[in-house]
Design a protein around this motif. Structure first.
Motif, short mmCIF file in Angstrom:
data_model
loop_
_atom_site.label_atom_id
_atom_site.label_comp_id
_atom_site.label_asym_id
_atom_site.label_seq_id
_atom_site.Cartn_x
_atom_site.Cartn_y
_atom_site.Cartn_z
N UNK A 140 -65.56 19.89 17.05
CA UNK A 140 -65.22 21.20 17.58
C UNK A 140 -63.87 21.68 17.04
N UNK A 141 -62.88 20.82 17.05
CA UNK A 141 -61.56 21.21 16.55
C UNK A 141 -61.57 21.39 15.03
N UNK A 142 -62.28 20.52 14.34
CA UNK A 142 -62.36 20.65 12.89
C UNK A 142 -63.00 21.97 12.51
N UNK A 143 -64.11 22.33 13.16
CA UNK A 143 -64.80 23.58 12.86
C UNK A 143 -63.91 24.78 13.20
N UNK A 144 -63.24 24.75 14.35
CA UNK A 144 -62.39 25.87 14.75
C UNK A 144 -61.21 26.05 13.80
N UNK A 145 -60.63 24.95 13.31
CA UNK A 145 -59.43 25.05 12.48
C UNK A 145 -59.73 25.23 11.00
N UNK A 146 -60.89 24.85 10.52
CA UNK A 146 -61.18 24.96 9.09
C UNK A 146 -62.14 26.09 8.76
N UNK A 147 -63.00 26.47 9.70
CA UNK A 147 -64.04 27.45 9.38
C UNK A 147 -63.90 28.73 10.20
N UNK A 148 -63.86 28.62 11.49
CA UNK A 148 -63.92 29.79 12.35
C UNK A 148 -62.62 30.60 12.34
N UNK A 149 -61.49 29.96 12.47
CA UNK A 149 -60.21 30.68 12.54
C UNK A 149 -59.12 29.85 11.85
N UNK A 150 -59.20 29.73 10.54
CA UNK A 150 -58.20 28.90 9.85
C UNK A 150 -56.83 29.57 9.83
N UNK A 178 -50.23 27.11 8.83
CA UNK A 178 -48.93 27.16 9.49
C UNK A 178 -48.05 26.09 8.88
N UNK A 179 -46.99 26.51 8.24
CA UNK A 179 -46.02 25.56 7.69
C UNK A 179 -46.57 24.71 6.57
N UNK A 180 -47.63 25.12 5.93
CA UNK A 180 -48.19 24.37 4.83
C UNK A 180 -49.00 23.14 5.24
N UNK A 181 -49.29 22.99 6.54
CA UNK A 181 -50.09 21.86 7.00
C UNK A 181 -51.53 22.03 6.54
N UNK A 182 -52.21 20.92 6.31
CA UNK A 182 -53.63 21.03 5.96
C UNK A 182 -54.43 21.56 7.15
N UNK A 183 -55.55 22.24 6.87
CA UNK A 183 -56.35 22.79 7.96
C UNK A 183 -56.99 21.68 8.81
#
Length: 187
Positions: free
Chosen positions: A83-93, A96-101
């Motif tokens: 759920x978190x992976x999908x939300x942070x990489x696909x749905x609403x990437x 912030x500060x150059x961190x990986x998604x």
């Protein structure tokens, strides 16, 4: 009319089983092992507190509850990660500060919480279903003196659904174990 009343009085009573009342842990443990060794399969004990080894003495198989709870916990943890992976990489990437998604260390708290949540609910619901709860009435409550099963007495019941159950034979067998009381349990 007298033949009808005679037939009604001579009809066999429906019996749930035969129960024996014991006064100590040692007595119920010895009786449980002897009943199991006699070949009875549908037996149950009603002690006032948990007794280590009573399930083995009754011949009960271990439950699979632990495996079901483990599977639910793994599903909860993976579900939280996905759920978190999908939300942070696909749905609403958001970059912030150059961190990986896919910054998985940030996901650990939610994964942990969902693991605990899924495990706890699965354990509780599986336990209720396996115990047949909620059950406001059970035939064993008809046993004389059964209210002491929650205080200081130990009860052992051979159920009538056992393949080798016979009321007289079961009663005689339980009486040979020297209990305080043996009684038939009506439905």
């Amino acid at each position: 009319m007298s033949s009808v009343s005679l037939a009604a009085t001579s009809a066999p009573r429906s019996v749930y089983g035969v129960a024996a009342q014991f006064g100590s842990v040692e007595e119920i443990m010895a009786a449980s092992a002897r009943v199991r060794d006699a070949g009875y399969k549908k037996i149950d004990a009603y002690p006032p507190f948990p007794i280590e080894g009573l399930a083995a003495a009754l011949g009960l198989e271990p439950t699979r509850l632990g495996w079901v709870v483990l599977a639910a916990g793994i599903a909860g943890g993976l579900g939280g990660f996905l759920l978190q992976w999908w939300a942070n990489t696909t749905y609403f990437p958001l970059n912030i500060g150059g961190k990986p998604l896919n910054s998985w260390p940030n996901f650990i708290v939610i994964m942990y919480e969902l693991t605990i949540l899924f495990s706890a609910f699965t354990a509780g619901l599986f336990m209720l279903a396996r115990n047949g709860l909620p059950r406001p009435y059970h035939s064993i409550f008809n046993t004389p003196n059964f209210e002491n099963a929650s205080r200081d007495k130990f009860f052992l019941c051979i159920e009538s659904r056992d393949p080798q159950f016979d009321v007289d034979t079961a009663r005689a067998f339980l009486e040979s174990l020297s209990p305080e009381r043996v009684s038939e349990v009506e439905l």
